[in-house]
Design a protein around this motif. Structure first.
Motif, PDB file in Angstrom:
ATOM      1  N   VAL A  37    -103.965  15.520  16.393  1.00  0.00           N
ATOM      2  CA  VAL A  37    -103.990  14.666  17.496  1.00  0.00           C
ATOM      3  C   VAL A  37    -103.151  14.264  18.270  1.00  0.00           C
ATOM      4  CG1 VAL A  37    -105.634  14.425  15.121  1.00  0.00           C
ATOM      5  CG2 VAL A  37    -103.665  13.442  15.197  1.00  0.00           C
ATOM      6  N   SER A  38    -103.668  13.353  19.220  1.00  0.00           N
ATOM      7  CA  SER A  38    -102.619  12.848  19.765  1.00  0.00           C
ATOM      8  C   SER A  38    -102.034  11.850  19.732  1.00  0.00           C
ATOM      9  CB  SER A  38    -103.364  12.767  21.668  1.00  0.00           C
ATOM     10  OG  SER A  38    -104.359  12.169  21.370  1.00  0.00           O
ATOM     11  N   CYS A  39    -102.218  11.184  18.749  1.00  0.00           N
ATOM     12  CA  CYS A  39    -101.331   9.954  18.374  1.00  0.00           C
ATOM     13  C   CYS A  39    -100.908   9.975  17.121  1.00  0.00           C
ATOM     14  CB  CYS A  39    -102.500   8.787  18.264  1.00  0.00           C
ATOM     15  SG  CYS A  39    -103.709   8.689  17.381  1.00  0.00           S
ATOM     16  N   ALA A  40     -99.908   9.020  16.419  1.00  0.00           N
ATOM     17  CA  ALA A  40     -99.098   8.872  15.590  1.00  0.00           C
ATOM     18  C   ALA A  40    -100.166   7.966  14.376  1.00  0.00           C
ATOM     19  CB  ALA A  40     -98.253   7.947  15.609  1.00  0.00           C
ATOM     20  N   LEU A  41    -100.658   8.594  13.014  1.00  0.00           N
ATOM     21  CA  LEU A  41    -100.997   7.972  12.434  1.00  0.00           C
ATOM     22  C   LEU A  41    -100.591   7.579  11.379  1.00  0.00           C
ATOM     23  CD1 LEU A  41    -103.211  11.560  11.800  1.00  0.00           C
ATOM     24  CD2 LEU A  41    -103.925   9.435  13.751  1.00  0.00           C
ATOM     25  N   SER A  42    -101.164   6.399  10.935  1.00  0.00           N
ATOM     26  CA  SER A  42    -100.524   5.982   8.807  1.00  0.00           C
ATOM     27  C   SER A  42    -101.166   6.667   8.214  1.00  0.00           C
ATOM     28  CB  SER A  42    -101.145   4.588   9.255  1.00  0.00           C
ATOM     29  OG  SER A  42    -102.573   4.864   8.569  1.00  0.00           O
ATOM     30  N   ALA A  84    -101.354  17.435  12.277  1.00  0.00           N
ATOM     31  CA  ALA A  84    -100.147  17.265  12.644  1.00  0.00           C
ATOM     32  C   ALA A  84    -100.706  16.366  14.008  1.00  0.00           C
ATOM     33  CB  ALA A  84     -99.925  18.628  13.591  1.00  0.00           C
ATOM     34  N   ALA A  85     -99.917  15.550  12.909  1.00  0.00           N
ATOM     35  CA  ALA A  85     -99.328  14.381  14.926  1.00  0.00           C
ATOM     36  C   ALA A  85     -98.088  14.064  14.537  1.00  0.00           C
ATOM     37  CB  ALA A  85    -100.241  12.834  13.575  1.00  0.00           C
ATOM     38  N   PRO A  86     -98.483  13.072  16.465  1.00  0.00           N
ATOM     39  CA  PRO A  86     -96.996  12.996  15.982  1.00  0.00           C
ATOM     40  C   PRO A  86     -96.385  11.676  15.630  1.00  0.00           C
ATOM     41  CG  PRO A  86     -98.331  13.149  18.453  1.00  0.00           C
ATOM     42  CD  PRO A  86     -99.257  12.708  17.442  1.00  0.00           C
ATOM     43  N   GLN A  87     -94.721  11.592  15.239  1.00  0.00           N
ATOM     44  CA  GLN A  87     -94.014  10.428  14.998  1.00  0.00           C
ATOM     45  C   GLN A  87     -94.138   9.740  15.382  1.00  0.00           C
ATOM     46  OE1 GLN A  87     -93.566  11.686  11.044  1.00  0.00           O
ATOM     47  NE2 GLN A  87     -95.583  13.268  11.293  1.00  0.00           N
ATOM     48  N   THR A  88     -93.923  10.095  16.536  1.00  0.00           N
ATOM     49  CA  THR A  88     -93.242   8.492  17.707  1.00  0.00           C
ATOM     50  C   THR A  88     -94.950   7.949  18.244  1.00  0.00           C
ATOM     51  OG1 THR A  88     -92.988   9.565  19.812  1.00  0.00           O
ATOM     52  CG2 THR A  88     -91.289   9.489  18.252  1.00  0.00           C
ATOM     53  N   GLY A  89     -94.428   6.103  18.248  1.00  0.00           N
ATOM     54  CA  GLY A  89     -95.717   5.794  19.048  1.00  0.00           C
ATOM     55  C   GLY A  89     -96.503   5.046  17.993  1.00  0.00           C
ATOM     56  N   GLU A  90     -97.813   3.634  17.990  1.00  0.00           N
ATOM     57  CA  GLU A  90     -97.677   3.081  16.777  1.00  0.00           C
ATOM     58  C   GLU A  90     -98.833   3.985  16.761  1.00  0.00           C
ATOM     59  OE1 GLU A  90     -98.568  -0.142  15.022  1.00  0.00           O
ATOM     60  OE2 GLU A  90     -96.922   0.155  16.552  1.00  0.00           O
ATOM     61  N   PRO A  91     -98.777   3.913  15.524  1.00  0.00           N
ATOM     62  CA  PRO A  91    -100.015   4.957  14.868  1.00  0.00           C
ATOM     63  C   PRO A  91    -101.237   4.420  14.228  1.00  0.00           C
ATOM     64  CG  PRO A  91     -98.251   4.020  12.827  1.00  0.00           C
ATOM     65  CD  PRO A  91     -97.897   3.030  13.769  1.00  0.00           C
TER      66      PRO A  91
END
Length: 133
Positions: A37-42, A84-91
């Motif tokens: 996914v292209s965004c961070a996830l909580s 898999a998701a980025p670890q940075t940015g607003e989740p």
């Protein structure tokens, strides 16, 4: 928000949830799913994403109507899911069916598993409506 799915689809190890089989499967095969996914996830969104992947995988497999043991199967005994998701940015806080994350993940997995399952069936006499020798 985007989601990408890479999967292997083999149904030689197919089973229906809740139905344990004592004998080993006649063929090798499993469903391995990697979703990015292209965004961070909580943490909650990650758990929901895995649930969406599971639902989409199961929907795709059930649509094949493959019945090697009499009832339609829901997956294989050795399925694997990786998100898999980025670890940075607003989740993203949530990833249910009514969210952009859930919609993107569901569509990507449903498409990939449907295509892979259809290809697996085509390689085996063109149909999943019966068990294959």
């Amino acid at each position: 928000m985007t989601a990408t799915c890479l999967t292997t689809v083999g149904l030689g190890n197919a089973m229906r949830v809740g139905c344990w089989q004592a004998s080993p499967p006649p063929l090798l095969g499993t469903i391995n799913i990697l979703v990015h996914v292209s965004c961070a996830l909580s943490q909650a969104a990650l758990i929901e994403t895995i649930s969406i992947v599971t639902q989409a995988r199961t929907a795709a497999v059930l649509a094949l109507d493959y019945r090697p043991h009499g009832e339609a199967v829901s997956g294989t005994g050795t399925d694997c899911i990786v998100v898999a998701a980025p670890q940075t940015g607003e989740p993203a806080q949530f990833a249910g069916l009514h969210t952009p994350v859930g919609e993107a993940v569901g569509a990507a997995v449903l498409s990939a598993v449907s295509e892979g399952g259809a290809a697996w069936c085509q390689e085996r006499n063109g149909s999943c409506y019966r068990a294959f020798a």
